[in-house]
Design a protein around this motif. Structure first.
Motif, PDB file in Angstrom:
ATOM      1  N   SER A  83      12.544  -2.863  19.453  1.00  0.00           N
ATOM      2  CA  SER A  83      12.190  -3.736  18.469  1.00  0.00           C
ATOM      3  C   SER A  83      13.040  -2.960  17.186  1.00  0.00           C
ATOM      4  CB  SER A  83      10.725  -3.511  17.700  1.00  0.00           C
ATOM      5  OG  SER A  83      10.383  -2.493  17.655  1.00  0.00           O
ATOM      6  N   ARG A  84      13.232  -3.524  15.947  1.00  0.00           N
ATOM      7  CA  ARG A  84      13.920  -2.927  15.015  1.00  0.00           C
ATOM      8  C   ARG A  84      13.284  -3.270  13.542  1.00  0.00           C
ATOM      9  NH1 ARG A  84      19.737  -5.965  15.519  1.00  0.00           N
ATOM     10  NH2 ARG A  84      19.312  -7.931  14.849  1.00  0.00           N
ATOM     11  N   SER A  85      13.365  -2.409  12.734  1.00  0.00           N
ATOM     12  CA  SER A  85      12.522  -2.538  11.364  1.00  0.00           C
ATOM     13  C   SER A  85      13.220  -1.702  10.380  1.00  0.00           C
ATOM     14  CB  SER A  85      11.311  -2.530  11.658  1.00  0.00           C
ATOM     15  OG  SER A  85      10.518  -2.242  10.315  1.00  0.00           O
ATOM     16  N   LYS A  86      13.280  -1.868   9.160  1.00  0.00           N
ATOM     17  CA  LYS A  86      13.451  -1.165   8.106  1.00  0.00           C
ATOM     18  C   LYS A  86      12.549  -0.125   7.619  1.00  0.00           C
ATOM     19  CE  LYS A  86      16.977  -4.459   6.284  1.00  0.00           C
ATOM     20  NZ  LYS A  86      18.142  -3.709   6.718  1.00  0.00           N
ATOM     21  N   LEU A  87      11.178  -0.680   8.322  1.00  0.00           N
ATOM     22  CA  LEU A  87       9.916   0.234   7.798  1.00  0.00           C
ATOM     23  C   LEU A  87       9.763   1.036   9.042  1.00  0.00           C
ATOM     24  CD1 LEU A  87       7.760  -2.418   6.295  1.00  0.00           C
ATOM     25  CD2 LEU A  87       9.440  -0.882   5.177  1.00  0.00           C
ATOM     26  N   LEU A  88       9.485   2.500   8.787  1.00  0.00           N
ATOM     27  CA  LEU A  88       9.132   3.327   9.885  1.00  0.00           C
ATOM     28  C   LEU A  88       7.652   3.029  10.469  1.00  0.00           C
ATOM     29  CD1 LEU A  88       9.657   5.866  11.819  1.00  0.00           C
ATOM     30  CD2 LEU A  88       9.032   7.252   9.710  1.00  0.00           C
ATOM     31  N   THR A  89       6.591   2.742   9.529  1.00  0.00           N
ATOM     32  CA  THR A  89       5.289   2.448  10.033  1.00  0.00           C
ATOM     33  C   THR A  89       5.219   1.344  10.715  1.00  0.00           C
ATOM     34  OG1 THR A  89       4.539   1.893   7.782  1.00  0.00           O
ATOM     35  CG2 THR A  89       4.485   4.312   8.435  1.00  0.00           C
ATOM     36  N   GLN A  90       5.987   0.402  10.564  1.00  0.00           N
ATOM     37  CA  GLN A  90       5.840  -1.057  11.064  1.00  0.00           C
ATOM     38  C   GLN A  90       6.941  -1.434  11.921  1.00  0.00           C
ATOM     39  OE1 GLN A  90       5.154  -3.849   7.625  1.00  0.00           O
ATOM     40  NE2 GLN A  90       3.690  -2.304   6.518  1.00  0.00           N
ATOM     41  N   ARG A  91       6.611  -1.812  13.178  1.00  0.00           N
ATOM     42  CA  ARG A  91       7.687  -2.478  14.066  1.00  0.00           C
ATOM     43  C   ARG A  91       8.046  -3.668  13.683  1.00  0.00           C
ATOM     44  NH1 ARG A  91       5.443  -1.263  19.904  1.00  0.00           N
ATOM     45  NH2 ARG A  91       3.900  -2.231  19.229  1.00  0.00           N
ATOM     46  N   TYR A 120       4.898  10.893  17.781  1.00  0.00           N
ATOM     47  CA  TYR A 120       4.273  11.423  18.914  1.00  0.00           C
ATOM     48  C   TYR A 120       2.987  10.834  19.404  1.00  0.00           C
ATOM     49  CZ  TYR A 120       0.514  13.471  15.786  1.00  0.00           C
ATOM     50  OH  TYR A 120      -0.513  13.307  14.796  1.00  0.00           O
ATOM     51  N   HIS A 121       2.643  10.851  20.784  1.00  0.00           N
ATOM     52  CA  HIS A 121       1.256  10.130  21.077  1.00  0.00           C
ATOM     53  C   HIS A 121       0.261  11.120  21.301  1.00  0.00           C
ATOM     54  CE1 HIS A 121       3.030  10.709  25.640  1.00  0.00           C
ATOM     55  NE2 HIS A 121       1.872  11.726  25.282  1.00  0.00           N
ATOM     56  N   LYS A 164       0.690  -1.192   0.022  1.00  0.00           N
ATOM     57  CA  LYS A 164       0.131  -0.014   0.014  1.00  0.00           C
ATOM     58  C   LYS A 164       0.935   1.306  -0.003  1.00  0.00           C
ATOM     59  CE  LYS A 164      -3.771  -2.242   2.647  1.00  0.00           C
ATOM     60  NZ  LYS A 164      -4.497  -2.187   3.774  1.00  0.00           N
ATOM     61  N   ASN A 165       0.418   2.375  -0.634  1.00  0.00           N
ATOM     62  CA  ASN A 165       1.044   3.549  -0.642  1.00  0.00           C
ATOM     63  C   ASN A 165       0.764   4.345   0.234  1.00  0.00           C
ATOM     64  OD1 ASN A 165      -1.269   4.367  -1.701  1.00  0.00           O
ATOM     65  ND2 ASN A 165      -0.520   4.927  -3.568  1.00  0.00           N
ATOM     66  N   THR A 166      -0.217   4.232   1.100  1.00  0.00           N
ATOM     67  CA  THR A 166      -0.698   5.007   2.273  1.00  0.00           C
ATOM     68  C   THR A 166      -0.786   4.311   3.666  1.00  0.00           C
ATOM     69  OG1 THR A 166      -3.222   4.560   1.902  1.00  0.00           O
ATOM     70  CG2 THR A 166      -1.982   6.489   0.831  1.00  0.00           C
ATOM     71  N   PHE A 167      -0.927   5.103   4.780  1.00  0.00           N
ATOM     72  CA  PHE A 167      -1.152   4.377   6.060  1.00  0.00           C
ATOM     73  C   PHE A 167      -2.002   5.569   6.765  1.00  0.00           C
ATOM     74  CE2 PHE A 167       2.146   7.418   7.147  1.00  0.00           C
ATOM     75  CZ  PHE A 167       2.098   7.726   8.524  1.00  0.00           C
ATOM     76  N   THR A 168      -2.485   5.088   7.948  1.00  0.00           N
ATOM     77  CA  THR A 168      -3.521   5.976   8.857  1.00  0.00           C
ATOM     78  C   THR A 168      -2.913   5.885  10.053  1.00  0.00           C
ATOM     79  OG1 THR A 168      -4.806   4.129   9.265  1.00  0.00           O
ATOM     80  CG2 THR A 168      -5.582   5.604   7.238  1.00  0.00           C
ATOM     81  N   ASN A 169      -3.347   6.723  10.867  1.00  0.00           N
ATOM     82  CA  ASN A 169      -2.868   6.753  12.401  1.00  0.00           C
ATOM     83  C   ASN A 169      -3.951   6.264  13.080  1.00  0.00           C
ATOM     84  OD1 ASN A 169      -0.234   7.837  12.623  1.00  0.00           O
ATOM     85  ND2 ASN A 169      -0.750   9.963  11.772  1.00  0.00           N
ATOM     86  N   PRO A 170      -4.035   5.800  14.295  1.00  0.00           N
ATOM     87  CA  PRO A 170      -2.545   5.558  14.990  1.00  0.00           C
ATOM     88  C   PRO A 170      -1.959   4.398  14.404  1.00  0.00           C
ATOM     89  CG  PRO A 170      -4.405   4.908  16.365  1.00  0.00           C
ATOM     90  CD  PRO A 170      -5.101   5.508  15.075  1.00  0.00           C
ATOM     91  N   VAL A 171      -0.787   4.388  14.547  1.00  0.00           N
ATOM     92  CA  VAL A 171       0.252   3.352  14.108  1.00  0.00           C
ATOM     93  C   VAL A 171       0.113   1.980  15.147  1.00  0.00           C
ATOM     94  CG1 VAL A 171       1.443   4.485  12.369  1.00  0.00           C
ATOM     95  CG2 VAL A 171       2.218   4.617  14.959  1.00  0.00           C
ATOM     96  N   TRP A 172       0.135   2.430  16.409  1.00  0.00           N
ATOM     97  CA  TRP A 172       0.039   1.368  17.569  1.00  0.00           C
ATOM     98  C   TRP A 172      -0.182   1.985  18.595  1.00  0.00           C
ATOM     99  CZ3 TRP A 172       5.047   1.766  14.878  1.00  0.00           C
ATOM    100  CH2 TRP A 172       5.830   2.444  15.195  1.00  0.00           C
ATOM    101  N   GLU A 173      -0.745   0.953  19.655  1.00  0.00           N
ATOM    102  CA  GLU A 173      -0.680   1.476  20.894  1.00  0.00           C
ATOM    103  C   GLU A 173       0.297   1.892  21.850  1.00  0.00           C
ATOM    104  OE1 GLU A 173      -4.142   1.236  22.499  1.00  0.00           O
ATOM    105  OE2 GLU A 173      -4.644   1.415  20.438  1.00  0.00           O
ATOM    106  N   ASN A 178      -4.948   7.528  28.572  1.00  0.00           N
ATOM    107  CA  ASN A 178      -5.290   6.509  27.398  1.00  0.00           C
ATOM    108  C   ASN A 178      -4.740   6.735  26.041  1.00  0.00           C
ATOM    109  OD1 ASN A 178      -6.426   4.121  26.088  1.00  0.00           O
ATOM    110  ND2 ASN A 178      -8.557   4.962  26.409  1.00  0.00           N
ATOM    111  N   ARG A 179      -3.713   6.326  25.743  1.00  0.00           N
ATOM    112  CA  ARG A 179      -3.153   7.297  24.449  1.00  0.00           C
ATOM    113  C   ARG A 179      -2.668   6.106  23.371  1.00  0.00           C
ATOM    114  NH1 ARG A 179       1.138  10.418  28.569  1.00  0.00           N
ATOM    115  NH2 ARG A 179       1.313   8.299  29.087  1.00  0.00           N
ATOM    116  N   ASP A 180      -2.394   6.579  22.114  1.00  0.00           N
ATOM    117  CA  ASP A 180      -1.609   5.794  21.238  1.00  0.00           C
ATOM    118  C   ASP A 180      -0.594   6.656  20.265  1.00  0.00           C
ATOM    119  OD1 ASP A 180      -3.153   7.620  19.574  1.00  0.00           O
ATOM    120  OD2 ASP A 180      -4.933   6.227  19.372  1.00  0.00           O
TER     121      ASP A 180
END
Length: 358
Positions: free
Chosen positions: A65-73, A303-304, A30-39, A314-316
């Protein structure tokens, strides 16, 4: 006619079968993502080479954790658990991980008990190797009080970060002017030079207090969560202010007046704000960190925010790109509401496509 029709059908199916993997592959990336990315809360992401390292507190310990992708842990691994006894056995808050001189250092806040959260101090862990998933040794508590020779007079401290400027290493954190018996105590930003990544040098310096109209006005005035942002010899400290449990939580900013100014002199800094805050759809933006996109062409703020307007924690975690003003200051823009499509960080799709084609 029957055989010819059968041949055409089989040929068509073969052509479809040949083209389907490419089509599916394009759809999967996918070429897009949406917030929030995780809890979670207090997000800290560091860019090391072609990987992102994410550090967070969980289950009274610290994980990375480490990942080559910013939006996915990537896979989460616990690197440290709070001891059963001692000053840091409870209330593990807001860890940050930094790579300094071949080792990973984790700065975190913890206390012997809470609530009330009156025992919070700052400790540091050091990796035994250059691998972020290696074993870590506890380097102890940092003396964030006014008497460097007597740690028994230590003072409440959280949210420590470190940065290097002009060949010197500095620590920044949020703390109290003096030790108190209530956690309803105003918080300030302090700075101090470091002798090494696990030892403070000299005495702490009061850098910022909640004094401006946009960082005061609620039940408790706070300056906390300082993060350093550098560009073209400009040094900025973006920090959280107002109350962390309220929708008014927001970001202020300090800027070093010149690259050669002394960071330990409060007069070397100028303050402005708010530089990033919530809106009708996003509430209580706080505790930021900054990274580049995978191809290094874009700047991103992580940011959260609160999940609702009611008081509480209660934040994400969310992220979005930011730009720079013509005067050289950062422009964080408007906080993007949950569910609104955002273009993925530049270079991320190419990494994911290459991985799928391996």
């Amino acid at each position: 006619m029957g055989f010819r029709l059968l041949y055409l059908v089989i040929g068509s199916l073969m052509l479809l079968g040949h083209s389907e993997p490419d089509a599916a592959s394009k759809q999967d990336v996918k070429n897009t993502f949406t917030n929030p990315v995780w809890e979670g809360a207090d997000p800290w992401i560091l860019q090391q080479g072609d990987e992102y390292v994410y550090c967070f507190s969980a289950n009274n310990g610290i994980s990375v954790s480490r990942s080559k992708l910013l939006t996915q842990r990537g896979e989460n691994r616990k690197i440290w658990s709070a001891p059963k006894t001692g000053w840091n056995k409870s209330c593990v808050w807001a860890p940050e991980i930094h790579f300094i001189e071949g080792h990973w250092y984790v700065y975190y806040a913890a206390g012997e008990s809470g609530p009330p959260f009156i025992h919070q101090r700052t400790g540091v862990l050091r990796s035994k190797t250059a691998d972020v998933f290696s074993e870590y040794e506890d380097m102890g508590m940092l003396n964030t009080g006014d008497d460097p020779s007597d740690i028994s007079k230590n003072v409440w401290a959280i949210d420590m970060t470190v940065f290097e400027h002009r060949g010197k290493l500095y620590a920044l954190w949020s703390g109290w002017l003096k030790q108190m018996d209530t956690d309803a105590t105003p918080q300030h930003l302090f700075i101090q030079e470091m002798e090494n990544p696990y030892t403070l040098k000299g005495k702490r310096v009061l850098l910022s207090s909640p004094e401006e109209s946009w960082e005061t006005g609620g039940p408790l005035n706070l300056n906390e969560g300082p993060q350093v942002l550098m560009r073209n010899d400009r040094v900025f400290i973006v920090y959280s202010c107002r109350e962390s449990w309220l929708k008014e939580y927001r970001q202020g900013m300090l800027e070093l007046k010149s690259a050669d100014a002394d960071p330990l002199n409060p007069e070397s800094w100028k303050k402005q704000g708010p530089v990033f805050e919530g809106n009708q759809a996003v509430h209580g933006v706080g505790h930021v960190s900054f990274v580049k996109s995978p191809d290094r062409s874009e700047d991103w703020i992580i940011y959260h925010s609160k999940k609702g307007t009611e008081p509480g924690w209660n934040r994400d975690v969310r992220m979005q790109p930011f730009t720079w003003n013509t005067d050289g200051t950062p422009n964080f823009g408007e906080a993007v509401k949950a569910g609104e499509p955002l273009k993925r960080p530049s270079g991320e799709m190419e990494i994911e496509k290459a991985k799928k084609n391996e």
